[in-house]
Design a protein around this motif. Structure first.
Motif, PDB file in Angstrom:
ATOM      1  N   THR A   1      -4.299 -11.391   2.486  1.00 17.96           N
ATOM      2  CA  THR A   1      -4.087 -11.945   3.823  1.00 17.96           C
ATOM      3  C   THR A   1      -2.991 -11.132   4.499  1.00 17.96           C
ATOM      4  O   THR A   1      -1.955 -10.865   3.883  1.00 17.96           O
ATOM      5  CB  THR A   1      -3.604 -13.405   3.739  1.00 17.96           C
ATOM      6  OG1 THR A   1      -4.578 -14.165   3.035  1.00 17.96           O
ATOM      7  CG2 THR A   1      -3.408 -14.016   5.116  1.00 17.96           C
ATOM      8  N   ILE A   2      -3.245 -10.757   5.739  1.00 14.94           N
ATOM      9  CA  ILE A   2      -2.211 -10.029   6.491  1.00 14.94           C
ATOM     10  C   ILE A   2      -1.814 -10.846   7.709  1.00 14.94           C
ATOM     11  O   ILE A   2      -2.678 -11.317   8.450  1.00 14.94           O
ATOM     12  CB  ILE A   2      -2.703  -8.638   6.929  1.00 14.94           C
ATOM     13  CG1 ILE A   2      -3.007  -7.797   5.683  1.00 14.94           C
ATOM     14  CG2 ILE A   2      -1.646  -7.943   7.783  1.00 14.94           C
ATOM     15  CD1 ILE A   2      -3.482  -6.405   6.001  1.00 14.94           C
TER      16      ILE A   2
ATOM     17  N   ASP B   1       1.072 -13.624  -5.821  1.00 11.14           N
ATOM     18  CA  ASP B   1       0.893 -12.616  -6.875  1.00 11.14           C
ATOM     19  C   ASP B   1       1.509 -11.302  -6.428  1.00 11.14           C
ATOM     20  O   ASP B   1       2.068 -10.555  -7.220  1.00 11.14           O
ATOM     21  CB  ASP B   1      -0.607 -12.444  -7.106  1.00 11.14           C
ATOM     22  CG  ASP B   1      -0.878 -12.003  -8.529  1.00 11.14           C
ATOM     23  OD1 ASP B   1      -0.325 -12.623  -9.447  1.00 11.14           O
ATOM     24  OD2 ASP B   1      -1.627 -11.028  -8.687  1.00 11.14           O
ATOM     25  N   GLY B   2       1.383 -11.048  -5.127  1.00  9.98           N
ATOM     26  CA  GLY B   2       1.965  -9.839  -4.552  1.00  9.98           C
ATOM     27  C   GLY B   2       2.393 -10.101  -3.119  1.00  9.98           C
ATOM     28  O   GLY B   2       1.815 -10.955  -2.433  1.00  9.98           O
ATOM     29  N   LEU B   3       3.410  -9.378  -2.702  1.00 13.10           N
ATOM     30  CA  LEU B   3       3.918  -9.553  -1.339  1.00 13.10           C
ATOM     31  C   LEU B   3       4.278  -8.168  -0.800  1.00 13.10           C
ATOM     32  O   LEU B   3       4.905  -7.367  -1.510  1.00 13.10           O
ATOM     33  CB  LEU B   3       5.176 -10.436  -1.369  1.00 13.10           C
ATOM     34  CG  LEU B   3       5.889 -10.685  -0.034  1.00 13.10           C
ATOM     35  CD1 LEU B   3       5.046 -11.579   0.873  1.00 13.10           C
ATOM     36  CD2 LEU B   3       7.259 -11.326  -0.265  1.00 13.10           C
ATOM     37  N   ALA B   4       3.846  -7.911   0.429  1.00 15.51           N
ATOM     38  CA  ALA B   4       4.172  -6.636   1.070  1.00 15.51           C
ATOM     39  C   ALA B   4       4.682  -6.925   2.469  1.00 15.51           C
ATOM     40  O   ALA B   4       4.125  -7.763   3.174  1.00 15.51           O
ATOM     41  CB  ALA B   4       2.926  -5.749   1.148  1.00 15.51           C
ATOM     42  N   ILE B   5       5.770  -6.289   2.843  1.00 15.58           N
ATOM     43  CA  ILE B   5       6.304  -6.479   4.189  1.00 15.58           C
ATOM     44  C   ILE B   5       6.630  -5.109   4.770  1.00 15.58           C
ATOM     45  O   ILE B   5       7.222  -4.261   4.099  1.00 15.58           O
ATOM     46  CB  ILE B   5       7.588  -7.341   4.188  1.00 15.58           C
ATOM     47  CG1 ILE B   5       7.329  -8.697   3.527  1.00 15.58           C
ATOM     48  CG2 ILE B   5       8.103  -7.544   5.609  1.00 15.58           C
ATOM     49  CD1 ILE B   5       8.561  -9.579   3.439  1.00 15.58           C
ATOM     50  N   VAL B   6       6.213  -4.916   6.023  1.00 16.15           N
ATOM     51  CA  VAL B   6       6.583  -3.701   6.749  1.00 16.15           C
ATOM     52  C   VAL B   6       7.255  -4.131   8.035  1.00 16.15           C
ATOM     53  O   VAL B   6       6.761  -5.016   8.732  1.00 16.15           O
ATOM     54  CB  VAL B   6       5.347  -2.822   7.060  1.00 16.15           C
ATOM     55  CG1 VAL B   6       5.726  -1.693   8.013  1.00 16.15           C
ATOM     56  CG2 VAL B   6       4.763  -2.236   5.774  1.00 16.15           C
ATOM     57  N   ILE B   7       8.405  -3.554   8.324  1.00 12.60           N
ATOM     58  CA  ILE B   7       9.079  -3.831   9.593  1.00 12.60           C
ATOM     59  C   ILE B   7       9.308  -2.506  10.299  1.00 12.60           C
ATOM     60  O   ILE B   7       9.711  -1.509   9.678  1.00 12.60           O
ATOM     61  CB  ILE B   7      10.409  -4.605   9.390  1.00 12.60           C
ATOM     62  CG1 ILE B   7      11.140  -4.789  10.719  1.00 12.60           C
ATOM     63  CG2 ILE B   7      11.325  -3.931   8.381  1.00 12.60           C
ATOM     64  CD1 ILE B   7      12.313  -5.741  10.654  1.00 12.60           C
TER      65      ILE B   7
ATOM     66  N   ARG C   1      -2.807   0.555  -0.668  1.00 12.75           N
ATOM     67  CA  ARG C   1      -3.529   1.389   0.294  1.00 12.75           C
ATOM     68  C   ARG C   1      -4.324   0.530   1.270  1.00 12.75           C
ATOM     69  O   ARG C   1      -4.354   0.799   2.463  1.00 12.75           O
ATOM     70  CB  ARG C   1      -4.480   2.348  -0.446  1.00 12.75           C
ATOM     71  CG  ARG C   1      -4.002   3.795  -0.419  1.00 12.75           C
ATOM     72  CD  ARG C   1      -5.096   4.766  -0.851  1.00 12.75           C
ATOM     73  NE  ARG C   1      -5.643   4.463  -2.176  1.00 12.75           N
ATOM     74  CZ  ARG C   1      -5.073   4.878  -3.319  1.00 12.75           C
ATOM     75  NH1 ARG C   1      -3.968   5.604  -3.295  1.00 12.75           N
ATOM     76  NH2 ARG C   1      -5.597   4.565  -4.486  1.00 12.75           N
ATOM     77  N   GLU C   2      -4.950  -0.530   0.742  1.00 11.74           N
ATOM     78  CA  GLU C   2      -5.744  -1.420   1.600  1.00 11.74           C
ATOM     79  C   GLU C   2      -4.842  -2.047   2.673  1.00 11.74           C
ATOM     80  O   GLU C   2      -5.172  -2.051   3.856  1.00 11.74           O
ATOM     81  CB  GLU C   2      -6.397  -2.520   0.746  1.00 11.74           C
ATOM     82  CG  GLU C   2      -7.353  -3.396   1.549  1.00 11.74           C
ATOM     83  CD  GLU C   2      -7.877  -4.596   0.748  1.00 11.74           C
ATOM     84  OE1 GLU C   2      -7.638  -4.650  -0.477  1.00 11.74           O
ATOM     85  OE2 GLU C   2      -8.495  -5.472   1.370  1.00 11.74           O
ATOM     86  N   PHE C   3      -3.685  -2.541   2.245  1.00  4.75           N
ATOM     87  CA  PHE C   3      -2.730  -3.158   3.176  1.00  4.75           C
ATOM     88  C   PHE C   3      -2.307  -2.155   4.241  1.00  4.75           C
ATOM     89  O   PHE C   3      -2.389  -2.421   5.437  1.00  4.75           O
ATOM     90  CB  PHE C   3      -1.513  -3.668   2.387  1.00  4.75           C
ATOM     91  CG  PHE C   3      -0.374  -4.157   3.237  1.00  4.75           C
ATOM     92  CD1 PHE C   3      -0.499  -5.327   3.998  1.00  4.75           C
ATOM     93  CD2 PHE C   3       0.838  -3.484   3.269  1.00  4.75           C
ATOM     94  CE1 PHE C   3       0.559  -5.788   4.767  1.00  4.75           C
ATOM     95  CE2 PHE C   3       1.900  -3.944   4.036  1.00  4.75           C
ATOM     96  CZ  PHE C   3       1.765  -5.096   4.787  1.00  4.75           C
TER      97      PHE C   3
ATOM     98  N   SER D   1      -3.673   0.638   5.180  1.00  2.85           N
ATOM     99  CA  SER D   1      -4.733   1.134   6.060  1.00  2.85           C
ATOM    100  C   SER D   1      -5.123   0.072   7.082  1.00  2.85           C
ATOM    101  O   SER D   1      -5.445   0.394   8.223  1.00  2.85           O
ATOM    102  CB  SER D   1      -5.943   1.588   5.246  1.00  2.85           C
ATOM    103  OG  SER D   1      -6.592   0.461   4.694  1.00  2.85           O
ATOM    104  N   LEU D   2      -5.052  -1.208   6.710  1.00  4.08           N
ATOM    105  CA  LEU D   2      -5.324  -2.264   7.684  1.00  4.08           C
ATOM    106  C   LEU D   2      -4.252  -2.284   8.766  1.00  4.08           C
ATOM    107  O   LEU D   2      -4.537  -2.505   9.932  1.00  4.08           O
ATOM    108  CB  LEU D   2      -5.417  -3.621   7.002  1.00  4.08           C
ATOM    109  CG  LEU D   2      -6.715  -3.846   6.198  1.00  4.08           C
ATOM    110  CD1 LEU D   2      -6.592  -5.087   5.316  1.00  4.08           C
ATOM    111  CD2 LEU D   2      -7.920  -3.962   7.122  1.00  4.08           C
ATOM    112  N   LEU D   3      -2.996  -2.031   8.377  1.00  4.67           N
ATOM    113  CA  LEU D   3      -1.904  -1.958   9.364  1.00  4.67           C
ATOM    114  C   LEU D   3      -2.115  -0.813  10.316  1.00  4.67           C
ATOM    115  O   LEU D   3      -1.923  -0.947  11.520  1.00  4.67           O
ATOM    116  CB  LEU D   3      -0.555  -1.725   8.674  1.00  4.67           C
ATOM    117  CG  LEU D   3       0.078  -2.852   7.921  1.00  4.67           C
ATOM    118  CD1 LEU D   3       1.575  -2.615   7.849  1.00  4.67           C
ATOM    119  CD2 LEU D   3      -0.212  -4.160   8.592  1.00  4.67           C
ATOM    120  N   ALA D   4      -2.484   0.341   9.757  1.00  9.53           N
ATOM    121  CA  ALA D   4      -2.667   1.540  10.594  1.00  9.53           C
ATOM    122  C   ALA D   4      -3.711   1.278  11.665  1.00  9.53           C
ATOM    123  O   ALA D   4      -3.580   1.728  12.795  1.00  9.53           O
ATOM    124  CB  ALA D   4      -3.064   2.721   9.714  1.00  9.53           C
TER     125      ALA D   4
END
Ligand SMILES: [Zn+2]
Length: 241
Positions: A117-118, A189-195, A231-233, A235-238
């Motif tokens: 989920t993004i 299970d996993g967490l990714a954050i980009v600011i 990579r999936e995360f 690439s979805l952001l890009a």
């Protein structure tokens, strides 16, 4: 001795006569609690302290304006500035230091969702600890839930983000704090954050570089272990940016 507004004092605890900030600081020191600019100190405030802090800060901002040789009595533009700035600091832009985390309803993951989920972009409004200049940016959050995760509503991500950002911050620390709060709340299970943010101290002063933006990311759990997920995360952001 100069007279001070009574709102600065509480008369029902030791330390009366001290400004409210000094009494709060005493409680923090006694508890061995850190109170850096981006720490939340809500647990050490008593009823009425926020209003008293606002009055104290107003007095101090008036002193700063006096020291800047601004005639706050004669100049109608700055007559109310100390009051406005104190209110803005204590109850708006730095309120994330003084109020507890917003209440979050967590739902069990009954459907056992385990898809990425993004959430984002969430607007991040903060100020740098170094100059108290605004920071404006965008945050994207990727969550990989497991069966034990709690699910929270989409708007709650924005409220938690606002709580962490409404403090004088350092972008690298802000993103870590946000990750810590989300990990503790959602238990993913996993967490990714980009600011990605714009620092106004780079525009208004210093090098006056109008194009400088700063990007930070945090990857935890399955985002660290699994390059495909990462990579999936990204690439979805890009594609969204
Ligand atoms: Zn700065």
């Amino acid at each position: 001795m100069a007279t001070m507004p009574t709102a600065l004092f509480r008369h029902d605890e030791p330390g009366r006569g001290l400004p409210v900030s000094a009494r709060i600081r005493e409680r923090l020191v006694r508890a061995g609690q850190r109170f850096h600019a981006n720490d939340n100190i809500a647990a050490y405030l008593h009823d009425g302290d926020i209003d008293a802090l606002r009055s104290e800060v107003e007095e101090r901002i008036r002193d700063v304006l006096d020291s800047l040789v601004i005639d706050t009595t004669g100049d109608h533009n700055t007559h109310e500035t100390a009051r406005r700035v104190a209110k803005m600091f204590v109850t708006e832009v730095f309120k994330g230091r003084y109020v507890p985390m917003p209440p979050i309803t967590e739902f069990p993951n009954v459907e056992k969702l385990n898809e990425l989920t993004i959430v984002g972009p969430i607007t991040a409004r903060s100020a740098c600890s170094h100059h108290l200049c605004p920071i404006l940016g965008k945050v994207w959050i990727g969550v990989m839930p497991n069966e034990q995760s709690s699910l929270i509503g989409l708007s709650k991500y924005a409220r938690i983000c606002d709580w962490v950002m409404s403090r004088p911050q350092i972008q690298e620390e802000a993103v870590m704090q946000l990750a810590n709060v989300l990990e503790a709340t959602v238990k993913p299970d996993g967490l990714a954050i980009v600011i990605e943010a714009d620092h106004f101290c780079m525009h208004w002063r210093g090098v006056k570089d109008a194009d400088s933006r700063m990007t930070n990311s945090v990857m935890r759990g399955s985002f660290l272990r699994d390059p495909d997920l990462r990579r999936e995360f990204l690439s979805l952001l890009a594609r969204k940016a």
